[in-house]
Write a protein that holds these residues in place. Structure first.
Motif, mmCIF file in Angstrom:
data_model
loop_
_atom_site.group_PDB
_atom_site.id
_atom_site.type_symbol
_atom_site.label_atom_id
_atom_site.label_comp_id
_atom_site.label_asym_id
_atom_site.label_seq_id
_atom_site.Cartn_x
_atom_site.Cartn_y
_atom_site.Cartn_z
ATOM 1 N N VAL A 1 0.680 -1.563 -0.070
ATOM 2 C CA VAL A 1 -0.104 0.117 -0.193
ATOM 3 C C VAL A 1 1.313 1.419 -0.238
ATOM 4 C CG1 VAL A 1 -1.453 1.368 1.411
ATOM 5 C CG2 VAL A 1 -2.040 -1.331 1.495
ATOM 6 N N HIS A 2 1.963 1.389 0.632
ATOM 7 C CA HIS A 2 2.851 2.483 0.838
ATOM 8 C C HIS A 2 3.545 2.500 -0.255
ATOM 9 C CE1 HIS A 2 1.218 2.323 4.827
ATOM 10 N NE2 HIS A 2 2.076 4.005 5.197
ATOM 11 N N LEU A 3 4.053 1.563 -0.666
ATOM 12 C CA LEU A 3 4.914 2.003 -2.628
ATOM 13 C C LEU A 3 4.158 2.144 -3.429
ATOM 14 C CD1 LEU A 3 7.050 -1.963 -1.678
ATOM 15 C CD2 LEU A 3 7.831 0.941 -2.132
ATOM 16 N N ARG A 4 2.806 1.995 -2.870
ATOM 17 C CA ARG A 4 2.255 2.298 -4.249
ATOM 18 C C ARG A 4 1.831 4.042 -4.308
ATOM 19 N NH1 ARG A 4 -2.003 1.270 -8.042
ATOM 20 N NH2 ARG A 4 -1.689 -0.947 -8.469
ATOM 21 N N ARG A 5 1.897 4.516 -3.008
ATOM 22 C CA ARG A 5 1.262 5.740 -2.621
ATOM 23 C C ARG A 5 2.734 6.183 -3.227
ATOM 24 N NH1 ARG A 5 -3.245 7.982 -1.895
ATOM 25 N NH2 ARG A 5 -5.264 6.360 -1.099
ATOM 26 N N THR A 6 4.041 5.935 -2.319
ATOM 27 C CA THR A 6 5.262 6.631 -1.820
ATOM 28 C C THR A 6 5.889 6.848 -3.178
ATOM 29 O OG1 THR A 6 6.158 5.552 -1.050
ATOM 30 C CG2 THR A 6 4.939 7.094 -0.008
ATOM 31 N N MET B 1 2.671 9.387 5.199
ATOM 32 C CA MET B 1 3.314 9.083 4.566
ATOM 33 C C MET B 1 2.883 8.996 2.947
ATOM 34 S SD MET B 1 5.807 5.220 5.963
ATOM 35 C CE MET B 1 4.854 5.551 7.336
ATOM 36 N N SER B 2 2.239 9.365 2.742
ATOM 37 C CA SER B 2 1.786 9.322 1.621
ATOM 38 C C SER B 2 2.259 10.847 0.141
ATOM 39 C CB SER B 2 0.282 9.567 0.872
ATOM 40 O OG SER B 2 -0.426 10.738 1.524
ATOM 41 N N LYS B 3 2.564 10.551 -0.422
ATOM 42 C CA LYS B 3 3.280 10.951 -1.866
ATOM 43 C C LYS B 3 2.637 12.073 -1.633
ATOM 44 C CE LYS B 3 6.848 11.486 -5.370
ATOM 45 N NZ LYS B 3 7.384 9.807 -6.395
ATOM 46 N N ASP B 4 1.463 12.072 -1.936
ATOM 47 C CA ASP B 4 0.400 13.582 -2.077
ATOM 48 C C ASP B 4 -0.011 14.686 -1.491
ATOM 49 O OD1 ASP B 4 -2.820 11.575 -1.947
ATOM 50 O OD2 ASP B 4 -1.200 11.946 -0.815
ATOM 51 N N ILE B 5 0.785 14.384 -0.056
ATOM 52 C CA ILE B 5 0.419 15.331 1.478
ATOM 53 C C ILE B 5 2.731 15.829 1.105
ATOM 54 C CG2 ILE B 5 -1.226 14.399 2.201
ATOM 55 C CD1 ILE B 5 0.926 13.268 4.270
ATOM 56 N N LYS B 6 3.626 15.128 0.429
ATOM 57 C CA LYS B 6 4.602 15.706 0.185
ATOM 58 C C LYS B 6 4.805 16.816 -0.407
ATOM 59 C CE LYS B 6 8.781 13.411 -0.295
ATOM 60 N NZ LYS B 6 10.019 12.212 -0.663
ATOM 61 N N GLY B 7 5.987 17.682 -0.387
ATOM 62 C CA GLY B 7 5.664 18.703 -0.355
ATOM 63 C C GLY B 7 4.868 20.260 0.187
ATOM 64 N N SER B 8 4.291 19.353 1.631
ATOM 65 C CA SER B 8 3.226 20.680 2.315
ATOM 66 C C SER B 8 4.189 21.288 3.147
ATOM 67 C CB SER B 8 1.734 19.858 2.389
ATOM 68 O OG SER B 8 2.524 19.226 3.474
ATOM 69 N N ALA B 9 3.695 21.883 4.128
ATOM 70 C CA ALA B 9 4.423 22.514 4.824
ATOM 71 C C ALA B 9 5.120 21.266 6.290
ATOM 72 C CB ALA B 9 3.483 23.241 6.141
ATOM 73 N N GLY B 10 5.728 21.283 6.415
ATOM 74 C CA GLY B 10 6.914 20.681 7.617
ATOM 75 C C GLY B 10 7.499 19.140 6.849
ATOM 76 N N GLN B 11 7.757 19.715 5.502
ATOM 77 C CA GLN B 11 8.085 18.293 4.628
ATOM 78 C C GLN B 11 10.004 18.418 5.226
ATOM 79 O OE1 GLN B 11 8.581 19.868 0.215
ATOM 80 N NE2 GLN B 11 10.328 17.596 0.099
ATOM 81 N N PRO B 12 9.782 17.229 5.466
ATOM 82 C CA PRO B 12 11.364 16.390 5.083
ATOM 83 C C PRO B 12 12.513 17.433 4.947
ATOM 84 C CG PRO B 12 9.863 14.791 4.975
ATOM 85 C CD PRO B 12 9.812 16.090 4.645
ATOM 86 N N LEU C 1 14.829 9.200 9.334
ATOM 87 C CA LEU C 1 13.928 8.702 10.186
ATOM 88 C C LEU C 1 12.705 9.138 10.239
ATOM 89 C CD1 LEU C 1 15.936 8.936 13.551
ATOM 90 C CD2 LEU C 1 15.217 6.895 12.503
ATOM 91 N N ALA C 2 12.372 9.830 9.201
ATOM 92 C CA ALA C 2 11.248 9.996 8.855
ATOM 93 C C ALA C 2 10.113 9.138 7.724
ATOM 94 C CB ALA C 2 10.649 11.864 9.943
ATOM 95 N N SER C 3 11.502 8.463 7.126
ATOM 96 C CA SER C 3 11.262 8.504 5.870
ATOM 97 C C SER C 3 10.275 7.352 5.246
ATOM 98 C CB SER C 3 12.137 8.771 5.058
ATOM 99 O OG SER C 3 13.073 7.874 5.388
ATOM 100 N N PRO C 4 9.615 6.839 4.584
ATOM 101 C CA PRO C 4 9.152 6.189 4.009
ATOM 102 C C PRO C 4 10.029 4.246 3.496
ATOM 103 C CG PRO C 4 7.607 7.455 2.802
ATOM 104 C CD PRO C 4 9.254 7.971 3.463
ATOM 105 N N LYS C 5 11.410 5.367 3.584
ATOM 106 C CA LYS C 5 13.070 4.189 3.098
ATOM 107 C C LYS C 5 12.878 3.468 4.130
ATOM 108 C CE LYS C 5 15.382 7.266 0.107
ATOM 109 N NZ LYS C 5 16.229 7.897 -0.157
ATOM 110 N N LEU C 6 13.363 4.358 5.614
ATOM 111 C CA LEU C 6 13.006 4.204 6.527
ATOM 112 C C LEU C 6 11.934 2.334 6.926
ATOM 113 C CD1 LEU C 6 14.971 2.702 8.950
ATOM 114 C CD2 LEU C 6 13.250 4.770 10.526
ATOM 115 N N LEU C 7 11.198 2.972 6.445
ATOM 116 C CA LEU C 7 10.020 1.737 6.687
ATOM 117 C C LEU C 7 10.290 1.001 5.536
ATOM 118 C CD1 LEU C 7 6.722 1.376 8.255
ATOM 119 C CD2 LEU C 7 5.955 2.102 5.876
#
Lengths: 263, 358
Positions: free
Chosen positions: A220-225, B1-12, B20-26
């Motif tokens: 689910v996350h890979l699709r979104r991010t 963690m979704s991409k469509d909210i990336k770029g908003s205020a508080g962007q890492p 530590l806040a990124s999906p990469k770590l996940l």
């Protein structure tokens, strides 16, 4: 009576494939229009079988591998028909029928005997937890079907509309399955707290359900991010379904734990 | 963690905080958690050290060193869960402004965090143990792996009962010593059973579930099958023979001169429910009575009692699991948020696919 209805449901499910096979062999595409109706009849027969078994056994037919698997096939066929109507996905009918026939064939090899409920299963949570989990597996099976079709080469670059529709369907069915899997695990945890005094015991079934949930969480996350879609997402959906199968079958037969009565 | 909210205020931004806040770590944490969880289902958990040596040989030392024998409570697994919580918390916090448009995702993330917080509360504040009882016993002490503790009240087991779906079945194997034929029948007291094509018959005259011999003769001490015995009569053309047969003592009291040799096996009926009737003594008097069975716990002053064990050889024994878990409300709140969030996301996705806002 009970098993006769099961056998008829099996035969009618197989008849769906016969309808599509005949339409192809005799080059009469119009015959395919009968497919959804025949599959609908098979679903009604499966519904009748489950209802009869519920009445005869006196408990919800979700107490062993045979009953839960029939329920899963019932969910698969029902959701397949629903998605076909809602999202106009005609390919779902023969695909769901094929998986349904295979699944019912496996069911026929399992122990079909009715038995009274063991103490641990005498709870209304049985219906809530197992039904939701099985419906989740049904939805994830639909995602697996769509993924297998994508990986088989249908809807490639030459058919972008089909590719998009398949990928979109994969996302929707996986999303539904993920939602139901989440709810099923949560309901199981609440039941475990009522029955065993602990909402999480790291029992093999619980653990493998969580592992499956991790896999679909990653999907689910890979699709979104990372915008994973198409073949990449299809591979992940197939991998996820392998985890579903191991959680459902493998754990029952290879591991012992608090869910050992599920065989 | 979704991409469509990336770029908003508080962007890492760059650096460790961003990682530590990124999906990469996940995507590192989830496979690691999967591998460790799988290992925990392949290696038996919580057994004695010797058992691992017998099972895994030279690898046992390594497994024990890595705490694979109790992997879900080991520091590496706990650290992974803590990192997951940190990742989720930082991701949610740093993208908080963007979550105004994705409250479904926010709800899901908060649900997981609250569930994990509940898990911590359970681990730190929860108490759990077992109370082994014999009928009539009064106890306030709870046995636990972390050390015994005492309840602020006492509990007495008044009665323990094993309910069954069907009656016990008596399997009798009859051997004709001279002719050599043997036959096994499912016998019920008072019901004659034909043997060897009707040339002989058998009837159970008396059944003693818990056989004892006193001055008045044979009797039963209880209705529990502690020492099952049958008085059986076998008839054929040569007359009648009476036999005593004991399920636990094959051959006991057998007559070597009789025409038949009998063995007896008791198949208990399938268990329907275990039920412990208990009374709570609080402040010196009986404060409450309850029946505890599987799926029906009893709660008293924050403590919950669960039916957890019995001894097939001792009908007076019942084991109750006792638990007090302040983490449960938090965990349930987390569960609720998680389910609502995931369902919300699904419904929202459906609306978008039908032409709603992307």
């Amino acid at each position: 009576m009970n098993m006769t209805v099961f056998n008829v449901a099996f035969a009618v499910s197989a008849a769906v494939l016969a309808v599509y096979g005949a339409a192809y062999l005799f080059a009469v595409p119009a015959w395919r229009r009968a497919g959804p109706w025949v599959l609908g009849a098979a679903w009604l027969l499966q519904t009748a079988f489950l209802a009869l078994r519920w009445k005869e056994s006196g408990h919800v037919p979700l107490s062993n591998q045979f009953e839960s698997m029939v329920a899963m096939i019932w969910g698969l066929v029902g959701l397949g028909l629903w998605f076909r109507r809602r999202e106009n996905q005609d390919w779902l009918v023969p695909a769901v029928a094929a998986l349904g026939v295979a699944g019912l064939g496996v069911c026929a090899l399992l122990d079909t005997a009715m038995a009274p409920l063991v103490p641990a299963l005498q709870s209304n949570w049985l219906l809530l937890h197992v039904a939701v989990i099985m419906l989740g597996y049904s939805a994830l099976a639909l995602s697996f079907i769509a993924s297998a079709i994508i990986l088989a080469g249908f809807g490639g670059r030459r058919q972008p509309d089909i590719a998009l529709a398949l990928d979109r369907f994969n996302e929707r069915s996986m999303g539904l399955g993920y939602m139901l899997l989440t709810a099923g695990i949560v309901l199981g945890a609440v039941w475990a707290n009522e029955a065993w005094g602990s909402y999480w015991s790291w029992d093999p079934k619980e653990t493998w359900s969580l592992i499956t949930w991790f896999v679909y969480t990653a999907a689910v996350h890979l699709r979104r991010t990372h915008r994973w879609q198409g073949r990449r997402m299809a591979w992940l959906a197939v991998a996820g379904f392998v985890f579903v199968l191991f959680t459902y079958f493998g754990v029952n037969y290879l591991m012992s734990g608090l869910h050992s009565y599920a065989k | 963690m979704s991409k469509d909210i990336k770029g908003s205020a508080g962007q890492p931004g760059p650096g460790w905080g961003a990682f530590l806040a990124s999906p990469k770590l996940l995507y590192w944490l989830l496979p690691a958690l999967i591998v460790m969880s799988v290992a925990g289902t392949l290696v038996p958990q919580g057994e004695a050290r010797d058992a691992y040596a017998g099972r895994f040989g030279v690898w046992a030392g390594l497994l024990l060193g890595l705490r694979v024998d109790d992997i879900y409570h080991s520091w590496p697994f706990t650290a992974l869960l803590a990192l997951l919580a940190l990742n989720l918390g930082l991701c949610t916090w740093r993208r908080r402004a963007g979550f105004n448009r994705r409250r479904d995702v926010l709800t899901t993330h908060v649900g997981v965090l609250v569930t994990l917080a509940g898990g911590v509360a359970t681990a730190v504040l929860g108490q759990r143990g077992s109370m082994p009882f014999h009928v009539g016993e009064l106890r306030d002490r709870v046995e636990s792996a972390a050390g015994a503790f005492t309840l602020p009240f006492s509990v007495r087991l008044e009665r323990f009962e094993v309910e069954r779906h069907d009656a016990d079945r008596h399997h009798l194997t009859v051997i004709h010593r001279k002719d050599g034929w043997a036959e096994t029948v499912d016998a019920q007291p008072g019901v004659p059973r034909p043997l060897h094509e009707g040339t002989a018959s058998l009837v159970v005259v008396d059944y003693y579930p818990d056989f004892a011999m006193d001055e008045k003769g044979p009797s039963t001490r209880s209705q529990s099958p502690n020492n099952p015995a049958l008085r059986v009569e076998v008839s054929d053309g040569q007359g009648k023979e009476k036999h005593w047969v004991f399920a636990r003592f094959a051959g006991f009291h057998a007559n070597p001169n009789s025409r038949y040799e009998l063995t007896y096996e008791l198949a208990p009926g399938r268990i329907k429910q275990f039920r412990s009737d208990i009374e709570v003594l609080d402040g010196g008097w009986v404060a409450g009575r309850a029946s505890v069975s599987v799926n029906t716990p009893f709660r008293w002053k924050g403590w919950a009692f669960y039916q957890s064990g019995y001894d097939p050889d001792n009908p007076d024994y019942s084991n109750l699991l006792v638990s007090r878990d302040p983490g449960v409300p938090l965990v349930y709140a987390g569960f609720l948020l998680l389910c609502v969030g995931v369902a919300w996301t699904y419904v929202r996705g459906g609306r978008q696919s039908q032409g709603g806002a992307p």
